[in-house]
Design an enzyme around this catalytic site. Structure first.
Site, PDB file in Angstrom:
ATOM      1  N   GLY A   1       0.840  -1.189   0.000  1.00  0.00           N
ATOM      2  CA  GLY A   1       0.000   0.000   0.000  1.00  0.00           C
ATOM      3  C   GLY A   1       0.878   1.243   0.000  1.00  0.00           C
ATOM      4  O   GLY A   1       0.671   2.160  -0.754  1.00  0.00           O
TER       5      GLY A   1
ATOM      6  N   ILE B   1       0.097  -5.405   6.020  1.00  0.00           N
ATOM      7  CA  ILE B   1       0.311  -4.830   4.686  1.00  0.00           C
ATOM      8  C   ILE B   1       1.591  -5.381   4.062  1.00  0.00           C
ATOM      9  O   ILE B   1       2.240  -4.714   3.257  1.00  0.00           O
ATOM     10  CB  ILE B   1       0.304  -3.290   4.719  1.00  0.00           C
ATOM     11  CG1 ILE B   1       1.300  -2.759   5.760  1.00  0.00           C
ATOM     12  CG2 ILE B   1      -1.087  -2.775   5.032  1.00  0.00           C
ATOM     13  CD1 ILE B   1       1.461  -1.238   5.713  1.00  0.00           C
TER      14      ILE B   1
ATOM     15  N   THR C   1       3.987  -6.448   6.053  1.00  0.00           N
ATOM     16  CA  THR C   1       5.040  -6.134   7.009  1.00  0.00           C
ATOM     17  C   THR C   1       5.355  -7.286   7.946  1.00  0.00           C
ATOM     18  O   THR C   1       6.420  -7.330   8.532  1.00  0.00           O
ATOM     19  CB  THR C   1       4.605  -4.921   7.851  1.00  0.00           C
ATOM     20  OG1 THR C   1       3.236  -5.145   8.237  1.00  0.00           O
ATOM     21  CG2 THR C   1       4.669  -3.649   7.050  1.00  0.00           C
TER      22      THR C   1
ATOM     23  N   GLU D   1       8.561   2.853   8.225  1.00  0.00           N
ATOM     24  CA  GLU D   1       8.853   4.111   7.538  1.00  0.00           C
ATOM     25  C   GLU D   1      10.212   4.707   7.857  1.00  0.00           C
ATOM     26  O   GLU D   1      10.793   5.404   7.024  1.00  0.00           O
ATOM     27  CB  GLU D   1       7.734   5.119   7.821  1.00  0.00           C
ATOM     28  CG  GLU D   1       6.502   4.785   7.012  1.00  0.00           C
ATOM     29  CD  GLU D   1       5.235   5.406   7.568  1.00  0.00           C
ATOM     30  OE1 GLU D   1       4.704   6.314   6.924  1.00  0.00           O
ATOM     31  OE2 GLU D   1       4.778   4.984   8.632  1.00  0.00           O
TER      32      GLU D   1
END
Ligand SMILES: Cc1cc2nc3c(=O)[nH]c(=O)nc-3n(C[C@H](O)[C@H](O)[C@H](O)COP(=O)(O)OP(=O)(O)OC[C@H]3O[C@@H](n4cnc5c(N)ncnc54)[C@H](O)[C@@H]3O)c2cc1C
Ligand code: SF4
Lengths: 768, 328
Positions: A240, A468, A470, A735
């Site tokens: 995503g 997602i 991860t 991130e």
């Protein structure tokens, strides 16, 4: 006891994925399913005079064409917080009017028995437009910047400390430079997809989303149906990167189309054009950086002014200065954010929104300043190291950045770097080294988990959150296994279904930090209930033993200093005729932008029943700032003749608290570093200068890194648990990996070539 | 995608006849270009003629030493063929510099010759494009033209020919074998592709119904000293910003003969004969290579976003010449 948490275990869902057995939103078998293909506007501003669908509608197999003339009307979405559902373009609900705000906006959906018929029919639809003059480029003089007062989640994009202008003026060494980053498109492997069907007034939606709960909320809100009549399912997401954090029109169009023709409908955005126009992007940024320092390298003042774009139908702020506030101990600092409205779709979060482009500009500026000062760039960072939060003087909940610098520098061979650019030459090949600091806030929010410990000696927990890609499935199972004393194979974590207790959206790298403590609390309580059952049970070998003297391993409860004495969960529960132990846990700790948000309803909030959740919530977090740090070190080789850059090695050292699974954590950082290669060297979308239409409309023209671009990766962690954020000790990966990396690569290219490219991407033409 | 009928041709004549009779028919080789274009509604054939079972899959050495490559030989089979690798490394390197392993495994020699441009606007039916829709205008000339040509352009079209394989074949003076409704003929490579001029929609001199049966590579002793260099935005799976195919015949440091062709910068696979001539008799040196590069690009016509291509093409050519000339 051997811990399962921390081990580099393979993903629970790995085999399902590589064998194609993991169902994605477009792969569920729904009887009677038909296909919707959306049509997009080919003008950039104006309105539709007419849509002629007659030829298309006559085609055999076409079931309907939905346009603004006949589509159901929608309710204005009320929320703007991604955690409870944020529609990306609040003023542009799909197919509600003839107005066109950007090129590539959905204007119709053709629904047909097969995808092929729908596609063909779509090509036969004729649209007559009334075109108006558009503003589609940030550099257009008609594009008037303004200063937004609110950023994502209500944060302030403007910030000020000290007396910046005056101190800058008087600084011994000054730097002023402007950096630009182009538009980036997320391009997850799985395009945005929604499959929807109605059973009477109940709606079921398979959607590819980073926020299942939010989509349920929005669908209820926008379609005007009670929430308990909407079920959203999303067990697997093919990436995503932020583009599925907000909800896009496809999530509404599929249920609208399904209602329109009374059949289940699937809508998948096409890779070419559609994934580049109506699924979000990262905006262009123009960033002006000023720095002032004394001759020893102590920075006295800084200014970070960003101009980014948004649309005419919503406001999204890419706050590139956000990380600058916390990176270094700079006493005088101005963060300024300007926004420009363009006739383009609305930007949305893209991996580390703000931090990723912001750390590019700021960390290149640091490299430039180091050169001016004749100080090693790493040394400059150490001179300005922030021991405490430079914003408010609070302590960091855990900061081991110096260790990251040491690890990264050693791994790359920083000592081999020459301070003089283009000094390291073999034949026509130039070698260079660069580094940059990485940082990202540790976010956390509310999560509820239901856990069932079964008589058979296995456990299943469920939470409406997402994996997602991860590793949520895996890492949550690891936490469960340790807390319950069960083997990894005997635990299962379920997610991605709105019928499960509410969990966090997968944005801001918070899934693990939020869901983990709730899973832990639920699992510990289930174990504790089992232990108490045994203690009170005369037939149990553990009858009347102290709870603290009892351990559980491999599904067996035993006396810690007398291992022979014990019994299994199965023995205990079957004797007591209990099929299962069923517990709920909710942990509600909100950390946003690194700080505990003052919960407005703190008093109204009910204390959790679960003792382990209570323990977690009670911790004093006011005195800390929660932030992760790290460093990227990069070595590049540049062909001075052709300008082609090869990243040879990326050494990343990250301080993100406890590492729950070394393998998935490393993959997060590695994947993010690959994004960095893309940002630094090749990615960037281009719009036609005359029409404002996307030019780089597919993956042939929008270049993402491929295997041949891969360097050697060396990912290391400090692995120091941060028990201030939670008793799990982990702050969250993800991130942070994409912050700083772009600058580190750009700095390495400069060190190799002596060419400072301040306009990304650094393609060969800019180096010759 | 426009609906179409599909037939499998069992022999060359059937294929040619079917193609000649139906104006909107297309042969399909690997389909890696044609199908993409059909999906984007750029090609709208109403009949597809599958030629994949035709006996055109052999690579053989002719009695005169030339090599004959069947039109259906896949790009992979051609690139990894021993004779090609040893005698014509430039051809092998050019093919392997293109596309991806998966594509090369299915893409054919004939299809590669006829692959169409990668101009962004050609692919976007919502924008004017003279090549796609004659007379509609060119969106690239005043638009975003970073990947466009600087050589062989016209005021109607500036699109590059995208093939890597063709650049090597241009340097090697390949001969294209064609069979049409009126029999067989041979076309010199330099005559095969046409410049855009006033008719960018016409890209080669094939007639309706013509089937490419083979490509012949004439024996060339110094072709073993050949190389292909390709510069692009990423390390693989990308079309050339500039590329160069070169072969040099060097004796005692003196260049006796040279072949040069350029890709990524021209509207057709670009043979640079003047630059070749300039090298003959010269010493292998940085200077003579630079002179040749200047000559190869002397007619370069730059636009707003592709002005870098002149310099990049020169450097790419020098890089290839250096490789063969042994200059680091
Ligand atoms: C993602 C991607 C990346 C690529 N990258 C590169 C690259 O970097 N470099 C590069 O050079 N190429 C690249 N290509 C292009 C690739 O090389 C071509 O698509 C391929 O060579 C075409 O061969 P094919 O057999 O699939 O042709 P097809 O698609 O089958 O046919 C192409 C055309 O040739 C015609 N045709 C086919 N065979 C014959 C014949 N025997 N006689 C007459 N007409 C015939 C067809 O009718 C059609 O018009 C790339 C392609 C893709 C999809
Ligand atoms: S350059 Fe050629 S292919 Fe591209 S838009 Fe112009 S005419 Fe069409």
């Amino acid at each position: 006891m051997s811990m399962i948490v921390g081990q580099p275990l393979d993903r629970k869902d790995g085999k399902l994925k590589v064998t194609g057995a993991a169902p994605y939103a477009g792969e569920f078998v729904v009887p009677g399913l038909v296909y919707g293909v959306t049509i997009q506007s080919t003008i950039t501003k104006g309105h539709i005079n007419n849509i002629d669908t007659t030829v298309a509608q006559k085609l055999k197999g076409v079931l309907g064409v939905m346009t603004y003339k006949n589509a159901m009307s929608l309710h204005q979405p009320t929320g703007s917080d991604p955690s409870s559902g944020k529609f990306a373009e609040k003023d542009l609900l799909p197919l509600q009017s003839e107005r066109i705000f950007y090129n590539g906006q959905h204007i119709a959906v053709v629904i047909a028995e097969t995808f092929e018929i729908a596609e063909y029919a779509a090509s036969l639809i004729k649209v007559d437009y009334n075109e108006e003059k558009s503003v589609s480029d940030i550099h257009d003089p008609e594009a008037k910047p303004y200063q937004p007062q609110q950023g994502l989640g209500g944060t302030s994009p403007q910030a000020k400390r000290g007396n910046t202008d005056e101190v800058l003026n008087n600084a011994a060494v000054k730097l002023e430079q402007t950096y630009t980053t182009p538009v980036y498109h997320h391009n997850p492997m799985e395009p945005h997809t929604t499959t929807a069907f109605w059973e009477d007034d109940e709606l079921t939606v398979y959607d590819s989303t980073q926020g299942v709960f939010g989509v349920q909320n929005l669908l209820s809100n926008v379609l005007g149906i009670p929430k308990n009549k909407v079920r959203v399912i999303s067990p697997f997401i093919g990436g995503g990167f932020g583009s599925k954090g907000f909800t896009w029109a496809n999530a509404f169009l599929a249920p609208m189309a399904a209602k329109f023709i009374n059949r289940p409908v699937k809508i998948t955005l096409a890779r070419s054009f559609q994934m580049f126009t109506c699924a979000g992007r990262r905006t262009t940024t123009i960033q002006k950086i000023n720095l002032g320092a004394d001759s020893n390298g102590k920075i006295s003042a800084g200014k970070h002014e960003t101009t980014s774009e948004t649309s005419f139908v919503d406001e999204f702020v890419e706050n590139a200065g956000v990380a600058t506030k916390i990176l270094y101990d700079i006493p005088n600092l101005d963060i300024v954010q300007n926004l420009v409205r363009l006739n383009r779709g609305t930007p949305c979060p893209t991996r580390a929104p703000g931090e990723a482009p912001g750390t590019y500009a700021f960390e290149v500026a640091m490299d430039e300043l180091a050169e001016k000062l004749n100080i090693d760039p790493l040394q400059l960072r150490l001179i300005n190291y922030a021991e405490k939060n430079p914003v408010d003087g609070k302590e960091f909940s855990g900061k081991n950045l110096k260790e990251c610098y040491e690890k990264g520098a050693a791994a790359i061979g920083w000592k081999d770097r020459s301070d003089k650019p283009s000094a390291n030459k073999q034949g026509r090949y130039l070698t260079g080294y660069g580094m940059a600091t990485a940082t990202y806030p540790a976010n956390r929010s509310k999560a509820s988990v239901r856990l069932k410990l079964y008589q058979e000696g296995n456990a299943v927990a469920a939470c409406c959150t997402q994996d997602i890609g991860t590793g949520t499935y895996t890492v949550m199972a690891q936490l469960m296994a340790d807390a319950l004393g069960l083997p990894f194979e005997k635990v299962e974590f379920k997610l991605g279904d709105s019928t499960f207790p509410q969990g966090p959206n997968s944005g801001g790298s918070q899934t693990m930090a939020t869901t983990g403590p709730a899973v832990r609390a639920a699992a510990l309580e289930a174990k504790s209930k089992a232990i108490q059952l045994a203690i009170a049970d005369k037939k149990s070998p553990l009858y009347n033993v102290e709870e603290s003297a009892i351990g559980v391993e491999n599904g067996r409860l035993y006396v810690i200093n007398n291992n022979a004495k014990g019994e299994t969960y199965t023995q205990l529960l079957s004797r007591n005729k209990m099929p299962l132990i069923d517990v709920n846990a909710t942990t509600d700790v909100t950390l946003k932008d690194g700080e505990k948000s003052a919960a407005a309803n703190a008093n109204a909030k009910k204390e959790p029943d679960n003792p382990f959740a209570k323990q977690d919530e009670k911790m004093d977090r006011e005195k800390y700032v929660f932030h992760s740090f790290g460093a990227h070190f990069v070595k590049v080789k540049v062909d001075s003749l052709t300008g082609m850059v090869k990243v040879e090695k990326i050494a990343s050292a990250m301080d993100i608290g406890k590492i729950l699974n070394e393998k998935t954590a490393k993959s997060q950082i590695m994947g993010a570093a690959i994004f960095g290669i893309g940002m630094a060297l090749m990615e960037g979308s281009v719009y036609d200068p005359n029409t404002g239409r996307i030019v780089t409309k597919d993956l042939a023209d929008y270049h993402v890194p491929v295997h041949a671009d891969m360097p050697e990766f060396d990912v290391q962690f400090t692995d120091k648990p941060d028990y201030n954020i939670s008793l799990v000790g982990a702050r969250g990966a993800g991130e942070i990996g994409i912050t700083g990396i772009t600058a580190a690569i750009a700095n390495a290219v400069y060190n190799a070539t002596g060419k400072r490219v301040r306009e990304l991407p650094i393609t060969p033409d800019k180096l010759i | 995608m426009h609906p179409f009928t599909f037939i499998k041709a069992g022999d060359n004549n059937t294929a040619i006849k079917a193609a000649t009779e139906n104006a909107a028919s297309k042969f399909i080789g690997g389909g890696t270009n044609l199908v993409d274009l059909m999906k984007m509604n750029i090609e709208k054939p109403d009949k597809i003629i599958d030629i994949n079972i035709l006996p055109l899959k052999e690579i053989k050495k002719l009695s005169n030493g030339n090599i004959l490559i069947g039109a259906l030989v896949t790009n992979s089979d051609l690139a990894y063929n021993e004779m090609i690798r040893n005698k014509f490394p430039v051809l092998s390197e050019a093919i392997l510099a293109g596309a991806s392993a998966q594509l090369r495994n299915i893409a054919t020699t004939g299809g590669n010759l006829l692959q169409r441009t990668r101009c962004y606007y050609f692919y976007d039916t919502a924008t004017p494009c003279n090549k796609r829709e004659p007379g509609s205008g060119c969106s690239a000339i005043n638009g975003y033209n970073r990947i466009h040509a600087v050589l062989g352009t016209s005021d109607k079209c500036i699109a590059t020919h995208p093939s890597d394989m063709c650049v090597a074949m241009a340097a090697l003076d390949a001969i294209i074998h064609v069979q049409g409704i009126n029999g067989e003929r041979k076309i010199m490579f330099s005559d095969f592709h046409t410049l855009p001029g006033d008719h960018p929609e016409i890209e080669n001199i094939l007639q309706k119904g013509d089937l490419i049966t083979a490509v012949e590579i004439p024996a060339l002793s110094f072709a073993k000293n050949s190389a292909y260099v390709k510069v692009r935005d990423r390390a693989s799976y990308d079309f050339a910003l500039a590329s160069a195919a070169v072969a040099l015949d060097i004796n005692n440091g003196i260049i006796k003969n040279a072949r040069i062709a350029l890709g990524g910068v021209a509207t057709k696979p670009w043979r640079a004969t003047e630059a070749e001539q300039a090298l003959i008799g010269k010493q292998v040196s940085a200077n003579s290579f630079k002179d040749a590069a200047d000559i190869a690009l002397k007619n370069s016509k730059e636009l707003k976003f592709n002005s870098y291509k002149t310099e990049l093409a020169k450097r790419t050519l020098i890089s290839a010449l250096n490789k063969i000339g042994g200059i680091a």
